[in-house]
Design a protein around this motif. Structure first.
Motif, mmCIF file in Angstrom:
data_model
loop_
_atom_site.group_PDB
_atom_site.id
_atom_site.type_symbol
_atom_site.label_atom_id
_atom_site.label_comp_id
_atom_site.label_asym_id
_atom_site.label_seq_id
_atom_site.Cartn_x
_atom_site.Cartn_y
_atom_site.Cartn_z
ATOM 1 N N ALA A 1 2.247 20.039 69.704
ATOM 2 C CA ALA A 1 1.859 18.881 70.529
ATOM 3 C C ALA A 1 3.080 18.250 71.184
ATOM 4 O O ALA A 1 3.075 17.920 72.380
ATOM 5 C CB ALA A 1 1.127 17.848 69.665
ATOM 6 N N GLU A 2 4.149 18.090 70.421
ATOM 7 C CA GLU A 2 5.373 17.476 70.970
ATOM 8 C C GLU A 2 5.994 18.386 72.029
ATOM 9 O O GLU A 2 6.525 17.898 73.040
ATOM 10 C CB GLU A 2 6.378 17.192 69.848
ATOM 11 C CG GLU A 2 5.881 16.205 68.778
ATOM 12 C CD GLU A 2 5.652 14.785 69.295
ATOM 13 O OE1 GLU A 2 6.141 14.453 70.393
ATOM 14 O OE2 GLU A 2 4.953 14.022 68.613
ATOM 15 N N THR A 3 5.917 19.695 71.813
ATOM 16 C CA THR A 3 6.450 20.635 72.802
ATOM 17 C C THR A 3 5.675 20.529 74.113
ATOM 18 O O THR A 3 6.268 20.512 75.202
ATOM 19 C CB THR A 3 6.393 22.077 72.261
ATOM 20 O OG1 THR A 3 7.194 22.140 71.065
ATOM 21 C CG2 THR A 3 6.930 23.083 73.266
ATOM 22 N N GLY A 4 4.364 20.421 74.014
ATOM 23 C CA GLY A 4 3.540 20.243 75.215
ATOM 24 C C GLY A 4 3.920 18.984 75.970
ATOM 25 O O GLY A 4 4.030 18.983 77.202
ATOM 26 N N ALA A 5 4.135 17.898 75.238
ATOM 27 C CA ALA A 5 4.537 16.632 75.867
ATOM 28 C C ALA A 5 5.914 16.778 76.517
ATOM 29 O O ALA A 5 6.126 16.353 77.658
ATOM 30 C CB ALA A 5 4.537 15.509 74.822
ATOM 31 N N ILE A 6 6.828 17.408 75.809
ATOM 32 C CA ILE A 6 8.194 17.588 76.340
ATOM 33 C C ILE A 6 8.155 18.381 77.653
ATOM 34 O O ILE A 6 8.814 18.008 78.634
ATOM 35 C CB ILE A 6 9.084 18.281 75.278
ATOM 36 C CG1 ILE A 6 9.409 17.293 74.154
ATOM 37 C CG2 ILE A 6 10.367 18.842 75.912
ATOM 38 C CD1 ILE A 6 10.021 17.925 72.910
ATOM 39 N N GLU A 7 7.352 19.437 77.686
ATOM 40 C CA GLU A 7 7.242 20.246 78.911
ATOM 41 C C GLU A 7 6.648 19.423 80.060
ATOM 42 O O GLU A 7 7.155 19.437 81.180
ATOM 43 C CB GLU A 7 6.380 21.488 78.653
ATOM 44 C CG GLU A 7 7.133 22.561 77.865
ATOM 45 C CD GLU A 7 6.225 23.693 77.372
ATOM 46 O OE1 GLU A 7 4.995 23.636 77.625
ATOM 47 O OE2 GLU A 7 6.751 24.616 76.730
ATOM 48 N N HIS A 8 5.576 18.699 79.774
ATOM 49 C CA HIS A 8 4.908 17.923 80.824
ATOM 50 C C HIS A 8 5.809 16.786 81.336
ATOM 51 O O HIS A 8 5.866 16.520 82.536
ATOM 52 C CB HIS A 8 3.579 17.382 80.307
ATOM 53 C CG HIS A 8 2.759 16.710 81.365
ATOM 54 N ND1 HIS A 8 2.370 17.351 82.524
ATOM 55 C CD2 HIS A 8 2.294 15.435 81.471
ATOM 56 C CE1 HIS A 8 1.688 16.506 83.286
ATOM 57 N NE2 HIS A 8 1.626 15.338 82.668
ATOM 58 N N TYR A 9 6.530 16.138 80.428
ATOM 59 C CA TYR A 9 7.358 14.993 80.847
ATOM 60 C C TYR A 9 8.594 15.465 81.613
ATOM 61 O O TYR A 9 9.042 14.793 82.541
ATOM 62 C CB TYR A 9 7.725 14.135 79.630
ATOM 63 C CG TYR A 9 6.483 13.589 78.933
ATOM 64 C CD1 TYR A 9 5.232 13.714 79.530
ATOM 65 C CD2 TYR A 9 6.542 12.980 77.684
ATOM 66 C CE1 TYR A 9 4.078 13.250 78.908
ATOM 67 C CE2 TYR A 9 5.390 12.508 77.062
ATOM 68 C CZ TYR A 9 4.170 12.653 77.675
ATOM 69 O OH TYR A 9 3.037 12.193 77.055
ATOM 70 N N ASN A 10 9.115 16.640 81.254
ATOM 71 C CA ASN A 10 10.205 17.213 82.069
ATOM 72 C C ASN A 10 9.715 17.486 83.493
ATOM 73 O O ASN A 10 10.453 17.276 84.458
ATOM 74 C CB ASN A 10 10.737 18.496 81.429
ATOM 75 C CG ASN A 10 11.865 18.213 80.443
ATOM 76 O OD1 ASN A 10 12.898 17.674 80.825
ATOM 77 N ND2 ASN A 10 11.661 18.544 79.186
ATOM 78 N N ARG A 11 8.478 17.920 83.607
ATOM 79 C CA ARG A 11 7.891 18.180 84.929
ATOM 80 C C ARG A 11 7.810 16.877 85.730
ATOM 81 O O ARG A 11 8.157 16.839 86.918
ATOM 82 C CB ARG A 11 6.508 18.814 84.729
ATOM 83 C CG ARG A 11 5.679 18.896 85.967
ATOM 84 C CD ARG A 11 5.188 20.316 86.274
ATOM 85 N NE ARG A 11 4.728 20.369 87.661
ATOM 86 C CZ ARG A 11 3.442 20.150 88.015
ATOM 87 N NH1 ARG A 11 2.522 19.916 87.102
ATOM 88 N NH2 ARG A 11 3.099 20.183 89.295
#
Ligand SMILES: [Fe+2]
Ligand SMILES: [Fe+2]
Length: 168
Positions: free
Chosen positions: A115-125
């Protein structure tokens, strides 16, 4: 007549870009809401001595993720969007559903990392899309990204311990 330099993301000519950012913020908002739901369940369900540190950590994260959801909602409004109602919610966190055995804390740890990895990817975007255009959103998301990176690092540490003990 508005210009890019005078009004930034609120300039009329940036309407399309602003709407794109609102869409990204809306996805982020739902990710945070779903994290709150998943973390509540996973902070209550686990059984056993080993689960206690993870449970306590998730209890803290619930409040942080809720704060993130509120920040994303406020920014959606500032960009002239509308925060969606609950009927528009679609669940995605299949990996954070309760495990078969409530002592299976490794399942929870791995789910949180995903879940945190998904958030990290989306927020970097979002940080990339807003670059040079919407510094306020970018600044807010950079701060939130740091929280998510911290959450993931903490749970990676939990996983390491379980791996070292031959339990993961
Ligand atoms: Fe968050
Ligand atoms: Fe997080």
């Amino acid at each position: 007549m508005t210009t890019r330099t005078s009004q930034g993301i609120l300039a009329e000519e940036n309407t399309e870009k602003r709407e794109q950012i609102i869409d990204l913020l809306t996805k982020a908002y739902w990710m945070e809401i779903e994290a709150v739901m998943s973390y509540i369940a996973n902070s209550v369900n686990p059984d056993g001595l080993r689960a206690q540190e993870i449970v306590g950590s998730l209890q803290q994260d619930i409040q942080e993720e809720l704060g993130h959801a509120q920040q994303f909602a406020a920014r959606i409004k500032e960009l002239y969007g509308v925060v969606p109602g609950s009927l528009e919610f679609n669940a995605e966190q299949s990996y954070l559903q309760p495990p078969d055995q409530q002592t299976d804390i490794v399942h929870v740890i791995k789910g949180v990392i995903e879940a945190e990895t998904g958030a990290i990817e989306h927020y970097n975007r979002i940080i990339e899309v807003t670059d040079g255009l919407d510094f306020v959103t970018q600044d807010m998301v950079i701060a939130i990204l740091r929280d998510e990176e911290g959450h993931r690092r903490l749970f990676e540490g939990f996983l390491r311990e379980f791996e070292a003990d031959g339990l993961a």
